[in-house]
Motif scaffolding. Structure first.
Motif, mmCIF file in Angstrom:
data_model
loop_
_atom_site.group_PDB
_atom_site.id
_atom_site.type_symbol
_atom_site.label_atom_id
_atom_site.label_comp_id
_atom_site.label_asym_id
_atom_site.label_seq_id
_atom_site.Cartn_x
_atom_site.Cartn_y
_atom_site.Cartn_z
ATOM 1 N N GLY A 102 0.799 -1.219 0.000
ATOM 2 C CA GLY A 102 0.000 0.000 0.000
ATOM 3 C C GLY A 102 0.827 1.261 0.000
ATOM 4 N N LEU A 103 1.772 1.358 0.920
ATOM 5 C CA LEU A 103 2.639 2.525 1.035
ATOM 6 C C LEU A 103 3.957 2.075 1.648
ATOM 7 C CD1 LEU A 103 2.860 5.668 0.753
ATOM 8 C CD2 LEU A 103 2.110 5.787 3.145
ATOM 9 N N ASP A 104 5.051 2.292 0.948
ATOM 10 C CA ASP A 104 6.367 1.896 1.446
ATOM 11 C C ASP A 104 6.691 2.602 2.758
ATOM 12 O OD1 ASP A 104 9.093 0.605 0.753
ATOM 13 O OD2 ASP A 104 9.597 2.687 1.242
ATOM 14 N N GLY A 105 7.442 1.925 3.609
ATOM 15 C CA GLY A 105 7.752 2.478 4.919
ATOM 16 C C GLY A 105 8.478 3.811 4.877
ATOM 17 N N LEU A 106 9.384 3.986 3.918
ATOM 18 C CA LEU A 106 10.099 5.254 3.817
ATOM 19 C C LEU A 106 9.167 6.392 3.398
ATOM 20 C CD1 LEU A 106 13.500 4.171 2.219
ATOM 21 C CD2 LEU A 106 13.047 4.797 4.603
ATOM 22 N N ASP A 107 8.228 6.086 2.506
ATOM 23 C CA ASP A 107 7.237 7.100 2.130
ATOM 24 C C ASP A 107 6.334 7.432 3.310
ATOM 25 O OD1 ASP A 107 8.120 7.369 -0.496
ATOM 26 O OD2 ASP A 107 6.898 5.677 -1.174
ATOM 27 N N LEU A 108 5.970 6.404 4.066
ATOM 28 C CA LEU A 108 5.166 6.624 5.267
ATOM 29 C C LEU A 108 5.923 7.540 6.229
ATOM 30 C CD1 LEU A 108 3.298 3.841 7.285
ATOM 31 C CD2 LEU A 108 4.485 5.732 8.409
ATOM 32 N N LEU A 109 7.205 7.235 6.430
ATOM 33 C CA LEU A 109 8.019 8.033 7.349
ATOM 34 C C LEU A 109 8.107 9.485 6.879
ATOM 35 C CD1 LEU A 109 9.990 8.325 9.727
ATOM 36 C CD2 LEU A 109 11.807 7.504 8.200
ATOM 37 N N ARG A 110 8.298 9.680 5.590
ATOM 38 C CA ARG A 110 8.415 11.037 5.041
ATOM 39 C C ARG A 110 7.141 11.842 5.304
ATOM 40 N NH1 ARG A 110 9.283 9.520 0.395
ATOM 41 N NH2 ARG A 110 11.556 9.525 0.359
ATOM 42 N N ARG A 111 6.000 11.239 5.069
ATOM 43 C CA ARG A 111 4.731 11.937 5.265
ATOM 44 C C ARG A 111 4.431 12.162 6.744
ATOM 45 N NH1 ARG A 111 0.605 9.141 0.838
ATOM 46 N NH2 ARG A 111 2.103 8.972 -0.876
ATOM 47 N N LEU A 112 4.768 11.171 7.551
ATOM 48 C CA LEU A 112 4.547 11.308 8.991
ATOM 49 C C LEU A 112 5.396 12.441 9.558
ATOM 50 C CD1 LEU A 112 3.306 10.273 11.642
ATOM 51 C CD2 LEU A 112 5.163 8.589 11.766
ATOM 52 N N ARG A 113 6.643 12.522 9.136
ATOM 53 C CA ARG A 113 7.531 13.572 9.618
ATOM 54 C C ARG A 113 7.036 14.962 9.223
ATOM 55 N NH1 ARG A 113 8.935 11.924 13.353
ATOM 56 N NH2 ARG A 113 10.810 10.798 13.929
ATOM 57 N N ALA A 114 6.429 15.055 8.027
ATOM 58 C CA ALA A 114 5.953 16.353 7.546
ATOM 59 C C ALA A 114 4.811 16.881 8.397
ATOM 60 C CB ALA A 114 5.505 16.230 6.087
ATOM 61 N N GLU A 115 3.978 15.977 8.931
ATOM 62 C CA GLU A 115 2.795 16.401 9.677
ATOM 63 C C GLU A 115 2.945 16.237 11.190
ATOM 64 O OE1 GLU A 115 -1.091 15.443 8.182
ATOM 65 O OE2 GLU A 115 -0.243 14.704 6.290
ATOM 66 N N GLY B 219 23.668 2.099 3.445
ATOM 67 C CA GLY B 219 22.875 3.044 2.677
ATOM 68 C C GLY B 219 21.421 3.082 3.111
ATOM 69 N N ASP B 220 20.837 1.917 3.390
ATOM 70 C CA ASP B 220 19.457 1.862 3.852
ATOM 71 C C ASP B 220 19.302 2.548 5.200
ATOM 72 O OD1 ASP B 220 18.329 0.446 1.690
ATOM 73 O OD2 ASP B 220 19.077 -1.455 2.489
ATOM 74 N N LYS B 221 20.258 2.288 6.104
ATOM 75 C CA LYS B 221 20.196 2.897 7.427
ATOM 76 C C LYS B 221 20.315 4.418 7.340
ATOM 77 C CE LYS B 221 22.270 -1.079 9.788
ATOM 78 N NZ LYS B 221 23.442 -1.546 10.575
ATOM 79 N N VAL B 222 21.273 4.870 6.544
ATOM 80 C CA VAL B 222 21.478 6.311 6.393
ATOM 81 C C VAL B 222 20.231 6.965 5.815
ATOM 82 C CG1 VAL B 222 22.773 8.065 5.131
ATOM 83 C CG2 VAL B 222 23.981 6.175 6.226
ATOM 84 N N LYS B 223 19.634 6.342 4.811
ATOM 85 C CA LYS B 223 18.440 6.912 4.193
ATOM 86 C C LYS B 223 17.297 7.018 5.193
ATOM 87 C CE LYS B 223 15.578 6.597 0.037
ATOM 88 N NZ LYS B 223 15.324 5.828 -1.209
ATOM 89 N N GLY B 224 17.101 5.938 5.976
ATOM 90 C CA GLY B 224 16.035 5.945 6.978
ATOM 91 C C GLY B 224 16.246 7.006 8.038
ATOM 92 N N LEU B 225 17.465 7.126 8.512
ATOM 93 C CA LEU B 225 17.772 8.122 9.541
ATOM 94 C C LEU B 225 17.700 9.537 8.983
ATOM 95 C CD1 LEU B 225 20.729 6.254 11.286
ATOM 96 C CD2 LEU B 225 18.422 6.570 12.198
ATOM 97 N N ASP B 226 18.140 9.713 7.735
ATOM 98 C CA ASP B 226 18.071 11.038 7.118
ATOM 99 C C ASP B 226 16.630 11.484 6.900
ATOM 100 O OD1 ASP B 226 20.778 11.460 7.062
ATOM 101 O OD2 ASP B 226 21.056 10.923 4.955
ATOM 102 N N LEU B 227 15.734 10.535 6.691
ATOM 103 C CA LEU B 227 14.327 10.876 6.503
ATOM 104 C C LEU B 227 13.624 11.177 7.827
ATOM 105 C CD1 LEU B 227 13.217 8.415 3.681
ATOM 106 C CD2 LEU B 227 13.348 10.902 3.556
#
Length: 228
Positions: free
Chosen positions: A56-69, A85-93
Motif C-alpha cells: 500500500g505505502l512503502d515504509g520510507l514514504d510513510l516516514l516522510r509523510r509522517l515527519r511532515a505532519e 545506505g538503507d540505514k542512512v536513508k532511513g535516519l536522514d528521513l
C-alpha cells in the motif's frame, strides 16, 4: 505507554505485540502502509515501530509523510534492509533509530526505552509531597529533611510513581520502567521491593504513601499526613 507496530508479517507482529504487552506497553498493530500512516497521524503513540517493506505505502514514504505532519513522533525502523545506505536513508528521513531484522527482543526493548523511557524516570527534578521529597537527579529521598535509606530499586519505583503525577500505574508499567525486560521478576521481586518501600516510608513518616487499587494500579498519594 502506547506503541504502534506497522508490520505486514503477521507472525512477527503478533510475537512483538505479546512481548511488549508483557512488558507493560499498550500495543496496536496494523499491516498496511496507508492505514498505518492514518493511524499514526490520528493517535498519540510513544513510539511507532515501522517496517519498510509494506503493502500500500512503502515504509520510507510513510516516514516522510509522517515527519511532515507530526515531526515530534518517535519512530523506530525495524527492517531486513541492513545496508549502510538503507540505514542512512532511513535516519536522514527522520527515523529516531534503526534496528535490522532479525534482532533480539531484549535489544528492541532497550531501543524503545532509550527513545521513550528516559522522560519518565531520568528527569533531574525534585518532587515534593508534604513531608516527602524525592530528588530524581541525585536519586535521594527525604522525609522531614531526613534522608531515607532505600535500595536502588525502591528509589526507582518511588521516582516512577512520583513522575506520573495523577496517574495510576499498573505493575507491568512500573516493572517495564524499573526492570525492563526481566519478566521473571514480575511475581516476586516487584512485590518484595514495593512492600519494603512502603514499610520504610511508613516507619519514617507514620503514613502509607503508596495507594493500590485492585484493577487500577498504584499511585503516590497527594499528602497523607495532612489528611490524617
Amino acid at each position: 505507554m502506547k506503541l504502534l507496530i506497522v508490520e505486514d508479517e503477521e507472525d512477527l507482529a503478533m510475537g512483538l505485540k505479546r512481548g511488549l504487552r508483557k512488558n507493560g506497553y499498550e500495543v496496536e498493530w496494523i499491516g498496511e502502509g496507508r492505514d498505518g500512516l492514518a493511524l499514526a497521524l490520528a493517535e498519540d503513540y510513544g513510539c511507532v515501530l515501522l517496517d519498510l517493506n509494506l503493502p500500500g505505502l512503502d515504509g520510507l514514504d510513510l516516514l516522510r509523510r509522517l515527519r511532515a505532519e507530526k515531526p515530534q513522533q518517535k519512530v523506530l525502523i525495524l527492517s531486513a534492509r541492513g545496508s549502510v545506505g538503507d540505514k542512512v536513508k532511513g535516519l536522514d528521513l527522520g527515523a529516531d533509530d534503526y534496528l535490522v531484522k532479525p534482532f533480539h527482543f531484549e535489544e528492541l526493548l532497550a531501543r524503545i526505552r532509550n527513545l521513550t523511557g528516559r522522560r519518565f524516570i531520568r528527569q533531574d527534578v525534585v518532587v515534593c509531597r508534604g513531608s516527602l521529597r524525592i530528588d530524581t537527579g541525585s536519586h535521594q529521598v527525604y522525609v522531614r529533611d531526613q534522608r531515607l535509606k532505600l535500595t536502588a530499586k525502591e528509589t526507582q519505583i518511588l521516582e516512577t510513581l512520583a513522575l506520573h503525577e495523577g496517574k495510576r500505574l499498573s505493575a507491568e508499567t512500573i516493572i517495564s520502567q524499573v526492570w525492563g525486560e526481566d519478566e521473571d521478576l514480575f511475581s516476586n521481586a516487584f512485590k518484595v521491593h514495593l512492600s519494603s518501600l512502603r514499610r520504610k516510608l511508613a516507619a519514617a513518616s507514620g503514613e502509607d504513601w503508596i495507594e493500590c487499587q485492585r484493577g487500577l494500579g498504584y499511585c503516590l498519594k497527594e499528602n497523607p499526613d495532612e489528611k490524617a
